[in-house]
Design an enzyme around this catalytic site. Structure first.
Site, PDB file in Angstrom:
ATOM      1  N   LYS A  22       9.243  10.384   2.902  1.00  0.00           N
ATOM      2  CA  LYS A  22       9.412  10.235   1.441  1.00  0.00           C
ATOM      3  C   LYS A  22       8.035  10.219   0.775  1.00  0.00           C
ATOM      4  O   LYS A  22       7.802  10.905  -0.223  1.00  0.00           O
ATOM      5  CB  LYS A  22      10.137   8.936   1.151  1.00  0.00           C
ATOM      6  CG  LYS A  22       9.913   8.350  -0.238  1.00  0.00           C
ATOM      7  CD  LYS A  22      10.629   7.064  -0.466  1.00  0.00           C
ATOM      8  CE  LYS A  22       9.845   5.820  -0.189  1.00  0.00           C
ATOM      9  NZ  LYS A  22       8.898   5.412  -1.222  1.00  0.00           N
ATOM     10  N   ASN A  23       7.077   9.467   1.352  1.00  0.00           N
ATOM     11  CA  ASN A  23       5.775   9.296   0.703  1.00  0.00           C
ATOM     12  C   ASN A  23       4.845  10.483   0.887  1.00  0.00           C
ATOM     13  O   ASN A  23       3.730  10.481   0.372  1.00  0.00           O
ATOM     14  CB  ASN A  23       5.109   8.003   1.182  1.00  0.00           C
ATOM     15  CG  ASN A  23       5.852   6.777   0.650  1.00  0.00           C
ATOM     16  OD1 ASN A  23       6.742   6.910  -0.190  1.00  0.00           O
ATOM     17  ND2 ASN A  23       5.512   5.622   1.158  1.00  0.00           N
ATOM     18  N   CYS A 120       6.619  -4.321  -9.573  1.00  0.00           N
ATOM     19  CA  CYS A 120       7.870  -4.282  -8.823  1.00  0.00           C
ATOM     20  C   CYS A 120       7.894  -5.559  -7.994  1.00  0.00           C
ATOM     21  O   CYS A 120       7.017  -6.412  -8.094  1.00  0.00           O
ATOM     22  CB  CYS A 120       7.933  -3.047  -7.941  1.00  0.00           C
ATOM     23  SG  CYS A 120       6.834  -3.139  -6.545  1.00  0.00           S
ATOM     24  N   ARG A 125       1.174  -3.869  -9.106  1.00  0.00           N
ATOM     25  CA  ARG A 125       1.056  -2.408  -8.922  1.00  0.00           C
ATOM     26  C   ARG A 125       0.333  -1.729 -10.089  1.00  0.00           C
ATOM     27  O   ARG A 125       0.852  -0.833 -10.730  1.00  0.00           O
ATOM     28  CB  ARG A 125       2.439  -1.783  -8.715  1.00  0.00           C
ATOM     29  CG  ARG A 125       3.341  -2.458  -7.711  1.00  0.00           C
ATOM     30  CD  ARG A 125       2.832  -2.399  -6.289  1.00  0.00           C
ATOM     31  NE  ARG A 125       2.810  -1.072  -5.735  1.00  0.00           N
ATOM     32  CZ  ARG A 125       3.859  -0.462  -5.179  1.00  0.00           C
ATOM     33  NH1 ARG A 125       5.014  -1.062  -5.178  1.00  0.00           N
ATOM     34  NH2 ARG A 125       3.750   0.741  -4.673  1.00  0.00           N
ATOM     35  N   ASP A 309       3.833  -1.287   5.058  1.00  0.00           N
ATOM     36  CA  ASP A 309       5.252  -0.935   4.970  1.00  0.00           C
ATOM     37  C   ASP A 309       6.022  -1.302   6.233  1.00  0.00           C
ATOM     38  O   ASP A 309       7.242  -1.154   6.271  1.00  0.00           O
ATOM     39  CB  ASP A 309       5.419   0.563   4.700  1.00  0.00           C
ATOM     40  CG  ASP A 309       4.957   0.917   3.306  1.00  0.00           C
ATOM     41  OD1 ASP A 309       4.844   2.112   2.999  1.00  0.00           O
ATOM     42  OD2 ASP A 309       4.693  -0.009   2.526  1.00  0.00           O
ATOM     43  N   ARG A 401      16.608   4.179  -1.204  1.00  0.00           N
ATOM     44  CA  ARG A 401      15.464   4.847  -1.837  1.00  0.00           C
ATOM     45  C   ARG A 401      14.590   5.535  -0.808  1.00  0.00           C
ATOM     46  O   ARG A 401      13.900   6.499  -1.108  1.00  0.00           O
ATOM     47  CB  ARG A 401      14.589   3.814  -2.565  1.00  0.00           C
ATOM     48  CG  ARG A 401      15.241   3.205  -3.770  1.00  0.00           C
ATOM     49  CD  ARG A 401      14.238   2.430  -4.569  1.00  0.00           C
ATOM     50  NE  ARG A 401      13.036   3.230  -4.807  1.00  0.00           N
ATOM     51  CZ  ARG A 401      11.958   2.755  -5.423  1.00  0.00           C
ATOM     52  NH1 ARG A 401      11.931   1.508  -5.828  1.00  0.00           N
ATOM     53  NH2 ARG A 401      10.913   3.514  -5.633  1.00  0.00           N
TER      54      ARG A 401
HETATM   55  C1  EPZ Z   1       1.751   3.749  -1.613  1.00  0.00           C
HETATM   56  O1  EPZ Z   1       1.894   2.980  -2.784  1.00  0.00           O
HETATM   57  C2  EPZ Z   1       3.135   3.865  -1.024  1.00  0.00           C
HETATM   58  N1  EPZ Z   1       4.013   4.574  -1.968  1.00  0.00           N
HETATM   59  C3  EPZ Z   1       3.687   2.473  -0.717  1.00  0.00           C
HETATM   60  O2  EPZ Z   1       4.948   2.629  -0.097  1.00  0.00           O
HETATM   61  C4  EPZ Z   1       2.750   1.776   0.261  1.00  0.00           C
HETATM   62  O3  EPZ Z   1       3.213   0.471   0.490  1.00  0.00           O
HETATM   63  C5  EPZ Z   1       1.336   1.740  -0.339  1.00  0.00           C
HETATM   64  O4  EPZ Z   1       0.902   3.077  -0.668  1.00  0.00           O
HETATM   65  C6  EPZ Z   1       0.317   1.134   0.623  1.00  0.00           C
HETATM   66  O5  EPZ Z   1       0.279   1.887   1.797  1.00  0.00           O
HETATM   67  C7  EPZ Z   1       3.929   5.919  -2.058  1.00  0.00           C
HETATM   68  O6  EPZ Z   1       3.126   6.567  -1.400  1.00  0.00           O
HETATM   69  C8  EPZ Z   1       4.869   6.577  -3.023  1.00  0.00           C
HETATM   70  P1  EPZ Z   1      -1.751   1.630  -3.305  1.00  0.00           P
HETATM   71  P2  EPZ Z   1       0.672   2.887  -3.829  1.00  0.00           P
HETATM   72  O7  EPZ Z   1      -2.182   2.224  -4.597  1.00  0.00           O
HETATM   73  O8  EPZ Z   1      -0.140   4.117  -3.793  1.00  0.00           O
HETATM   74  C9  EPZ Z   1      -3.914  -1.877  -5.639  1.00  0.00           C
HETATM   75  C10 EPZ Z   1       7.196   2.266   0.204  1.00  0.00           C
HETATM   76  O9  EPZ Z   1       7.666   1.302   0.754  1.00  0.00           O
HETATM   77  N2  EPZ Z   1      -4.167  -0.905  -6.710  1.00  0.00           N
HETATM   78  O10 EPZ Z   1      -2.328   2.182  -2.055  1.00  0.00           O
HETATM   79  O11 EPZ Z   1       1.223   2.429  -5.131  1.00  0.00           O
HETATM   80  C11 EPZ Z   1      -2.440  -2.192  -5.460  1.00  0.00           C
HETATM   81  O12 EPZ Z   1      -2.031  -3.182  -6.359  1.00  0.00           O
HETATM   82  C12 EPZ Z   1       6.080   2.099  -0.783  1.00  0.00           C
HETATM   83  O13 EPZ Z   1       7.492   3.466   0.454  1.00  0.00           O
HETATM   84  C13 EPZ Z   1      -4.916  -1.298  -7.819  1.00  0.00           C
HETATM   85  O14 EPZ Z   1      -5.364  -2.437  -7.917  1.00  0.00           O
HETATM   86  O15 EPZ Z   1      -0.175   1.704  -3.213  1.00  0.00           O
HETATM   87  C14 EPZ Z   1      -2.372  -2.646  -4.022  1.00  0.00           C
HETATM   88  O16 EPZ Z   1      -2.741  -4.011  -3.950  1.00  0.00           O
HETATM   89  C15 EPZ Z   1       5.954   0.657  -1.191  1.00  0.00           C
HETATM   90  N3  EPZ Z   1      -5.156  -0.385  -8.818  1.00  0.00           N
HETATM   91  C16 EPZ Z   1      -3.438  -1.802  -3.333  1.00  0.00           C
HETATM   92  O17 EPZ Z   1      -4.285  -1.310  -4.392  1.00  0.00           O
HETATM   93  C17 EPZ Z   1      -4.685   0.905  -8.734  1.00  0.00           C
HETATM   94  O18 EPZ Z   1      -4.958   1.710  -9.667  1.00  0.00           O
HETATM   95  C18 EPZ Z   1      -2.896  -0.611  -2.560  1.00  0.00           C
HETATM   96  O19 EPZ Z   1      -1.980   0.057  -3.393  1.00  0.00           O
HETATM   97  C19 EPZ Z   1      -3.934   1.274  -7.608  1.00  0.00           C
HETATM   98  C20 EPZ Z   1      -3.696   0.355  -6.607  1.00  0.00           C
END
Ligand code: EPZ
Length: 422
Positions: A22-23, A120, A125, A309, A401
């Site tokens: 999915k990702n 969420c 996020r 995850d 999802r």
């Molecule tokens: C991706 O989310 C995945 N989703 C998530 O999978 C996964 O848990 C996550 O990466 C971590 O591996 C998709 O790829 C669609 P991040 P993403 O930006 O990109 C902070 C699932 O279960 N951050 O890597 O949204 C954030 O708050 C989902 O399939 C900022 O502070 O995660 C977090 O603490 C859940 N500012 C950390 O970085 C930003 O602009 C990592 O988040 C962006 C992120």
């Protein structure tokens, strides 16, 4: 709203085939916006987020066929013309990955109006790092009424160092950089296999990208990208979830059509917990004896570390280990929502800030529990498969999802699980 009804105690035996990731499929679909030519994706998983992204792209004017994704996982997208460069709140709120359309819309049309995704269950996020990187490329933003209004007179390559490793942040900026004028250096980039798969797709569309798989991506912008055909990589989180299902039920399970290289940290962690997982050509085999489970502390990390995850699923497994396991969630601030539900089933877990302490081994007993987010739901299914008696899990739409035909795949290897209307 559907629920799962599980009768636990059956060791899973047989072979499970993993679907597309999915990702990886979500950014690949967003990449269709970068070209006016057809993008043909294969091995796309039939999960709710994919349908949401398809609806969103069609709202923008992207042609998509088939209308209803078929079991063959084929999806053809063509953004010949983008009539509405916008992602409305009603669509974004159900799937925060809609933010992945921001970079491509800016690069292709010079403008975008994307709803802020909002938080969420697992955390706030934010997307501040996405916006900072796109600003470096020459985008201007105003944020009002819950929307990001973006525009640019033309993106230009830049040197960008991400403040934090962000998967979709890396993907958003990478896609925009492909059509920016000049060279972009993206440092502290995410190294997840889904990012690497996107880079491969973009290169096959004519993008010039180097360094994928490392934390520094180098992009030389081009004026146009062409169509291509691309197969989505297998879902490493689905694969790991099934491996843990075999482990927690003490069965013998072959998980096929997955790339063991993507599972390195998970397999190493399972070996530390006393399990043997044998790698095969296109998959792996887990043979488990519950009495051999040892506690093995864990800290989630960005790839190639142990994936956040899989933290909830691993916690369910550690309730069956003899001893105390400390699990630290270093990526998200609120990713222990599965704890109270596991405790209702008999687990002994306490949470102190970002660390959960699991005191095993505690026999699990079936109970009524509620899913809160995608991966927490999977953790409750694993616990239900190992529990004595019946477990009902409400709100399984969270699970729909990200897992294709989850209960059917588990039933095929012996699990007593069925879907019922709640
Ligand atoms: C991706 O989310 C995945 N989703 C998530 O999978 C996964 O848990 C996550 O990466 C971590 O591996 C998709 O790829 C669609 P991040 P993403 O930006 O990109 C902070 C699932 O279960 N951050 O890597 O949204 C954030 O708050 C989902 O399939 C900022 O502070 O995660 C977090 O603490 C859940 N500012 C950390 O970085 C930003 O602009 C990592 O988040 C962006 C992120």
């Amino acid at each position: 709203m559907d629920r799962f009804v599980i009768e636990g105690g059956v060791p899973l035996r047989g072979r499970i085939t993993v679907s597309g990731a999915k990702n990886a499929a979500l950014p690949a679909m967003a990449a269709a916006l970068l070209s006016s030519e057809p993008l043909h994706l294969t091995n796309v998983p039939r999960v709710r987020d994919i349908f949401t992204m398809k609806d969103l792209l069609q709202h923008m004017g992207v042609a998509a066929e088939p209308a209803d994704l078929q079991p063959d996982g084929e999806l053809k997208l063509c953004a010949e013309r983008i009539v509405r460069p916008e992602a409305p709140y009603r669509m974004v709120r159900t799937m925060r990955a809609s933010v992945l359309t921001l970079g491509p819309l800016l690069a292709r049309t010079g403008e975008a109006r994307v709803s802020l995704p909002g938080g969420c269950a697992i955390g706030a996020r934010p997307i501040d790092i996405h916006l900072k990187g796109l600003e470096k490329l020459g985008a201007q933003f105003t944020v009002e009424h819950g929307y990001v209004n973006a525009q640019t007179k033309g993106l230009r390559g830049a040197r960008i160092r991400l403040d934090k490793i962000t998967v979709t942040g890396t993907e958003n900026i990478l896609m925009a950089a492909c059509l920016a004028e000049g060279e972009t250096l993206l440092e502290n980039a995410a190294r997840e296999p889904e990012v690497t798969d996107l880079a491969r797709l973009l290169r096959s569309m004519g993008a010039q990208i180097e360094g994928d798989g490392t934390s520094t991506l180098r992009v030389r912008g081009v004026t146009k990208l062409h169509g291509t055909t691309h197969r989505i990589i297998p879902d490493r989180i689905e694969a790991a979830t099934f491996i843990l299902a075999g482990a927690i039920t003490g069965g013998e399970l072959e998980v096929s059509n997955c790339d063991c290289e993507h599972l390195h940290a998970v397999l190493r962690q399972l070996e530390a917990a006393g399990l043997t997982v044998t790698k095969k050509e296109r998959g792996c085999v887990v043979v488990a004896r519950p009495e051999r489970l040892r506690p093995a502390d864990l800290t989630t990390k960005e790839y190639p570390g142990f994936p956040t995850d899989m933290q909830a699923q691993y916690m369910a497994l550690m309730t069956q280990a003899e001893g105390t396991t400390r699990i630290t969630e270093s990526i998200f601030e609120n990713r222990f929502l599965h704890v109270p539900e596991l405790v209702r089933m008999g687990a002994a877990i306490t949470v102190e800030g970002r660390q959960a302490v699991v005191r095993g081994r505690t026999p699990l007993s079936g109970a009524g529990v509620i899913a809160s987010d995608l991966r927490a739901s999977a953790s409750l299914v694993l616990a239900g498969l190992a529990a004595e008696g019946e477990t009902t899990i409400d709100r399984v739409y969270h699970l729909d999802r990200g897992y294709e035909g989850f209960e059917g795949k588990l039933r095929a290897v012996g699990a007593r699980i069925r879907r019922a209307a709640a």
